[in-house]
Design a protein around this motif. Structure first.
Motif, mmCIF file in Angstrom:
data_model
loop_
_atom_site.group_PDB
_atom_site.id
_atom_site.type_symbol
_atom_site.label_atom_id
_atom_site.label_comp_id
_atom_site.label_asym_id
_atom_site.label_seq_id
_atom_site.Cartn_x
_atom_site.Cartn_y
_atom_site.Cartn_z
ATOM 1 N N UNK A 120 0.890 -0.965 -0.253
ATOM 2 C CA UNK A 120 0.117 0.317 -0.031
ATOM 3 C C UNK A 120 0.637 1.392 0.174
ATOM 4 N N UNK A 121 1.634 1.141 -0.166
ATOM 5 C CA UNK A 121 3.022 2.206 0.723
ATOM 6 C C UNK A 121 4.381 2.578 -1.158
ATOM 7 N N UNK A 122 3.692 1.466 -1.914
ATOM 8 C CA UNK A 122 4.461 1.954 -3.477
ATOM 9 C C UNK A 122 4.278 2.773 -3.949
ATOM 10 N N UNK A 123 4.782 3.799 -4.268
ATOM 11 C CA UNK A 123 4.317 5.127 -5.125
ATOM 12 C C UNK A 123 3.504 4.789 -5.822
ATOM 13 N N UNK A 124 4.078 3.510 -7.172
ATOM 14 C CA UNK A 124 4.025 3.734 -8.186
ATOM 15 C C UNK A 124 2.270 3.171 -8.436
ATOM 16 N N UNK A 125 1.572 2.644 -7.025
ATOM 17 C CA UNK A 125 0.834 1.935 -7.299
ATOM 18 C C UNK A 125 -0.402 3.287 -6.592
ATOM 19 N N UNK A 126 -1.427 3.785 -7.336
ATOM 20 C CA UNK A 126 -2.604 4.876 -7.242
ATOM 21 C C UNK A 126 -3.414 3.699 -6.022
ATOM 22 N N UNK A 127 -4.426 5.065 -5.412
ATOM 23 C CA UNK A 127 -5.325 4.634 -4.790
ATOM 24 C C UNK A 127 -6.677 4.945 -5.773
ATOM 25 N N UNK A 128 -7.708 3.419 -5.336
ATOM 26 C CA UNK A 128 -7.553 3.007 -4.472
ATOM 27 C C UNK A 128 -6.603 1.780 -4.741
ATOM 28 N N UNK A 129 -5.768 1.488 -6.050
ATOM 29 C CA UNK A 129 -5.297 0.095 -6.278
ATOM 30 C C UNK A 129 -4.768 -0.616 -5.568
ATOM 31 N N UNK A 130 -4.041 0.418 -4.964
ATOM 32 C CA UNK A 130 -2.366 0.313 -3.830
ATOM 33 C C UNK A 130 -3.159 -0.308 -2.372
ATOM 34 N N UNK A 131 -4.227 0.122 -2.078
ATOM 35 C CA UNK A 131 -4.687 -0.303 -0.744
ATOM 36 C C UNK A 131 -5.817 -1.880 -0.700
ATOM 37 N N UNK A 132 -5.965 -1.863 -2.176
ATOM 38 C CA UNK A 132 -6.718 -3.009 -1.698
ATOM 39 C C UNK A 132 -5.501 -4.378 -2.746
ATOM 40 N N UNK A 133 -4.488 -3.788 -3.620
ATOM 41 C CA UNK A 133 -3.504 -5.083 -3.197
ATOM 42 C C UNK A 133 -2.883 -4.746 -1.561
ATOM 43 N N UNK A 134 -2.793 -3.810 -1.434
ATOM 44 C CA UNK A 134 -2.156 -4.139 0.365
ATOM 45 C C UNK A 134 -2.969 -5.088 0.993
ATOM 46 N N UNK A 135 -3.888 -4.457 1.635
ATOM 47 C CA UNK A 135 -5.099 -5.534 2.257
ATOM 48 C C UNK A 135 -4.664 -7.086 1.678
ATOM 49 N N UNK A 136 -4.689 -7.614 -0.307
ATOM 50 C CA UNK A 136 -4.264 -8.643 -0.514
ATOM 51 C C UNK A 136 -2.561 -9.611 -0.093
ATOM 52 N N UNK A 137 -1.220 -8.060 -0.371
ATOM 53 C CA UNK A 137 -0.331 -8.913 0.559
ATOM 54 C C UNK A 137 -0.677 -8.688 2.385
ATOM 55 N N UNK A 138 -0.780 -8.265 2.258
ATOM 56 C CA UNK A 138 -1.723 -8.713 4.272
ATOM 57 C C UNK A 138 -1.960 -9.973 4.531
ATOM 58 N N UNK A 139 -2.959 -9.916 3.873
ATOM 59 C CA UNK A 139 -3.805 -11.960 4.230
ATOM 60 C C UNK A 139 -3.059 -12.709 3.569
ATOM 61 N N UNK A 140 -1.907 -12.691 2.477
ATOM 62 C CA UNK A 140 -0.615 -13.341 2.604
ATOM 63 C C UNK A 140 0.309 -13.135 3.096
ATOM 64 N N UNK A 141 0.175 -12.688 4.052
ATOM 65 C CA UNK A 141 1.694 -12.813 5.121
ATOM 66 C C UNK A 141 0.704 -13.249 6.214
ATOM 67 N N UNK A 142 -0.272 -13.000 6.509
ATOM 68 C CA UNK A 142 -0.615 -13.667 7.565
ATOM 69 C C UNK A 142 -0.205 -15.517 7.137
ATOM 70 N N UNK A 143 -0.603 -16.134 5.756
ATOM 71 C CA UNK A 143 -0.635 -16.732 5.924
ATOM 72 C C UNK A 143 0.254 -18.174 5.982
ATOM 73 N N UNK A 144 1.490 -16.877 5.837
ATOM 74 C CA UNK A 144 3.318 -17.130 6.116
ATOM 75 C C UNK A 144 3.587 -16.984 7.066
ATOM 76 N N UNK A 145 2.639 -16.100 7.642
ATOM 77 C CA UNK A 145 3.287 -16.519 9.198
ATOM 78 C C UNK A 145 2.296 -18.333 10.255
ATOM 79 N N UNK A 146 1.496 -18.303 9.569
ATOM 80 C CA UNK A 146 0.668 -19.342 9.723
ATOM 81 C C UNK A 146 1.204 -21.050 9.550
ATOM 82 N N UNK A 147 2.437 -20.601 7.895
ATOM 83 C CA UNK A 147 2.941 -21.400 7.804
ATOM 84 C C UNK A 147 4.096 -22.420 8.908
ATOM 85 N N UNK A 148 4.640 -20.682 9.212
ATOM 86 C CA UNK A 148 6.128 -21.278 9.700
ATOM 87 C C UNK A 148 5.543 -21.587 11.111
#
Length: 290
Positions: free
Chosen positions: A206-234
């Motif tokens: 969501x902080x990538x300056x190349x991505x405009x809002x709302x695309x950055x916010x939506x992809x940021x949320x998706x990335x956080x969901x995948x990151x939570x899966x990484x934590x769960x896998x570990x």
């Protein structure tokens, strides 16, 4: 990015009824509070209601973004330290390939090697195995069997870092597939090595300056969901650590494309990873590494 994003959104919804070969999300341990998780889910699924807007923004980003090359060869090297050898591998997507840095010595793996060499007084021998634009499925299916796994079979590893997920977030890989690929990679590695593995947390998309809002916010949320899966896998594997990426990797530490880390960003990321490794795997170290 837009056409793939459009098709992948539909494909991910079709795959929700597939049976995963790992524990379901509800049974996995995760580290984010319930309000944060709900917020990310709502933001992601809410993004589907403005799909044409996201697709148009994605198409514009794809047309206009600055194309940076991976870090220049060689893809292996060493960081001087003590007499003891320490073998480090970093594999994954563009961050493992060093996009945003001139050479691998100033990219993620080189910075991490320097930090570990200094902290442990060891001679770090490193190898970067990365490919720009790769997803977890391709990494497991094609790259690791041809590169990392033979190296582990024939040699030795003291630390393996897996850094990926942004392309799976962009391409909207289903979370069941994502978890299956991540756990499959760990399982494949464990056939040849019991060395520590770090699952590097996804960057704050969501902080990538190349991505405009709302695309950055939506992809940021998706990335956080995948990151939570990484934590769960570990949590399911001994000797596997999930290291969330510090929020410091913001606009000021991005490369000229506004999408990848700069050399300063890689140095901060490496410091973060080294700190996690030293705290979790080396806190009880009473004798030199074997």
């Amino acid at each position: 990015m837009a056409p793939r994003l459009w098709r992948s959104l539909a494909d991910s919804s079709k795959g929700q009824n597939q049976t995963p070969d790992i524990p379901s999300e509800e049974l996995m341990i995760n580290r984010r509070s319930l309000p944060e998780k709900v917020s990310d889910h709502l933001l992601w699924w809410g993004g589907l209601s403005i799909l044409p807007v996201l697709a148009a923004q994605g198409m514009k980003v794809r047309r206009n973004i600055l194309r940076l090359p991976p870090a220049a060869p060689p893809f292996y090297g060493s960081s001087k330290g003590g007499d003891q050898d320490f073998y480090l591998y970093v594999t994954g997507e563009s961050s493992a390939a060093g996009v945003g840095a001139l050479t691998h010595s100033t990219a993620l793996i080189g910075c991490l090697a320097d930090r570990l060499s200094e902290a442990l007084d060891v001679h770090v021998r490193w190898r970067a195995i990365g490919k720009n634009g790769i997803k977890a499925e391709e990494l497991r299916r094609d790259i690791l069997p041809a590169t990392l796994l033979p190296a582990l079979k024939d040699g030795r590893a003291d630390l393996i870092v897996i850094a990926l997920g942004v392309n799976d977030a962009k391409g909207v890989t289903s979370r069941k597939q994502w978890r299956r690929d991540v756990c499959g990679m760990i399982s494949d590695i464990r056939l040849y090595s019991q060395s520590p593995i770090i699952l590097a947390g996804l960057p704050p998309v969501q902080k990538f300056s190349a991505l405009p809002s709302p695309l950055s916010k939506v992809l940021g949320a998706r990335a956080r969901l995948l990151d939570r899966d990484l934590a769960s896998a570990a949590e399911q594997w001994q000797g596997v650590l999930h290291m969330p990426l510090s929020s410091e990797l913001g606009v000021g530490n991005l490369a000229l494309d506004g999408f990848h880390p700069s050399e300063k960003g890689y140095a901060l990321w490496a410091e973060n990873l080294a700190g996690g490794f030293l705290a979790d795997f080396c806190s009880n170290l009473t004798e030199p590494l074997a």
